[in-house]
Design a protein around this motif. Structure first.
Motif, mmCIF file in Angstrom:
data_model
loop_
_atom_site.group_PDB
_atom_site.id
_atom_site.type_symbol
_atom_site.label_atom_id
_atom_site.label_comp_id
_atom_site.label_asym_id
_atom_site.label_seq_id
_atom_site.Cartn_x
_atom_site.Cartn_y
_atom_site.Cartn_z
ATOM 1 N N ILE A 75 -7.808 20.263 17.649
ATOM 2 C CA ILE A 75 -7.932 19.822 19.049
ATOM 3 C C ILE A 75 -8.831 18.598 19.178
ATOM 4 N N ASN A 114 2.628 18.416 26.590
ATOM 5 C CA ASN A 114 1.679 19.197 25.810
ATOM 6 C C ASN A 114 1.031 18.314 24.751
ATOM 7 N N MET A 115 -0.152 18.691 24.337
ATOM 8 C CA MET A 115 -0.950 17.838 23.459
ATOM 9 C C MET A 115 -0.245 17.529 22.139
ATOM 10 N N GLU A 162 -4.519 17.030 28.677
ATOM 11 C CA GLU A 162 -4.794 18.437 28.399
ATOM 12 C C GLU A 162 -5.937 18.939 29.278
ATOM 13 N N LYS A 164 -4.649 19.110 32.900
ATOM 14 C CA LYS A 164 -3.711 20.223 33.080
ATOM 15 C C LYS A 164 -4.444 21.565 33.101
ATOM 16 N N GLN A 165 -5.416 21.731 32.204
ATOM 17 C CA GLN A 165 -6.181 22.974 32.174
ATOM 18 C C GLN A 165 -6.994 23.148 33.454
#
Length: 262
Positions: free
Chosen positions: A96, A122-123, A136, A139-140
């Motif tokens: 990550i 998505n990442m 990311e 979005k989170q």
């Protein structure tokens, strides 16, 4: 050995690749190597600390370092060098974590078209990019309604300030609410202010930040930017003349100008 290429330390290249020319037996103190220039070398080894193995060529240039069979310093450096020098790619994932190589020049990979390409993705679906990390986090935040943090770290001249600026640009673009607001522009316009005080010239950077910055961007219930402020920072006092006086002046100046309000 099932695989016969290793890395050995080199004073000029840091790490040099070599092929094992003779089978190594447990307990041997000498490893017969064949360097890439054809030179044979009897390399002294410690049986408890053998040279790190080199990854198969098929894995060289992977966009995620965790996909390498052997993950150690020479493997990481070689993979980053191949991506940067041969493929002209400055970003690489390590799980990550996003590793960025500073190209010391402008690249055409930060425009609105690129931002929209990463928006909603998505990442792992796109090539490594600072916009993927920003997406990311955004979005989170929107999905879980929880605060998110992006930590940008690196040595002097690594490009930390510029990377933070690109992340801010991404948030400002994807969260725009229309022509009736200019909060996003204010957030982006704060960058020259944050760089105007406390910077210094170094051997790698003519305008290197001498402080750590914690920029907090606030969003409303529609996930649109409503404000931002710089809450804390850490000035490198050891590099400042007349430390106490200058620090007080900086604190007073920043308290007056660095709070962005709607």
């Amino acid at each position: 050995l099932a695989y016969n290429r290793v890395w050995i330390p080199d004073p000029e290249e840091v790490w040099k690749s070599a092929e094992i020319a003779k089978d190594y037996r447990v307990g041997d103190n000498i490893l017969r190597l064949l360097l890439e220039d054809g030179t044979e070398l009897d390399y002294s080894v410690n049986p408890e600390s053998l040279p790190p193995l080199r990854n198969p060529d098929i894995l060289v240039g992977e966009n995620d370092l965790t996909a390498l069979s052997y993950l150690h310093e020479p493997a990481v450096l070689h993979n980053l060098r191949i991506r940067f020098a041969e493929s002209k790619l400055i970003y690489t994932y390590s799980g990550i974590i996003l590793v960025a190589m500073n190209p010391y020049k402008q690249l055409p990979i930060y425009g609105d078209a690129i931002i929209h390409a990463y928006s909603g993705q998505n990442m792992g679906d796109m090539d490594p990019h600072i916009f993927a990390v920003a997406e990311e986090a955004y979005k989170q935040m929107a999905r879980n309604n929880r605060n998110q943090s992006i930590i940008v770290s690196g040595e002097s001249g690594a490009g930390k300030t510029v990377s933070a600026r690109y992340a801010m640009r991404y948030f400002a673009t994807v969260s725009k609410s229309g022509s009736n607001t200019h909060v996003e522009d204010k957030v982006l316009a704060s960058n020259p202010i944050t760089e105007a005080v406390g910077n210094a010239k170094t051997t790698r950077n003519d305008n290197s930040s001498r402080f750590g910055k914690y920029t907090e961007i606030s969003f409303d219930e529609r996930n649109q930017i409503i404000g931002a402020n710089m809450r804390t920072y850490l000035l490198e006092k050891s590099r400042v003349v007349f430390q106490g006086v200058l620090k007080n002046l900086i604190i007073q100046e920043w308290e007056a100008i660095l709070s962005l309000k709607v």
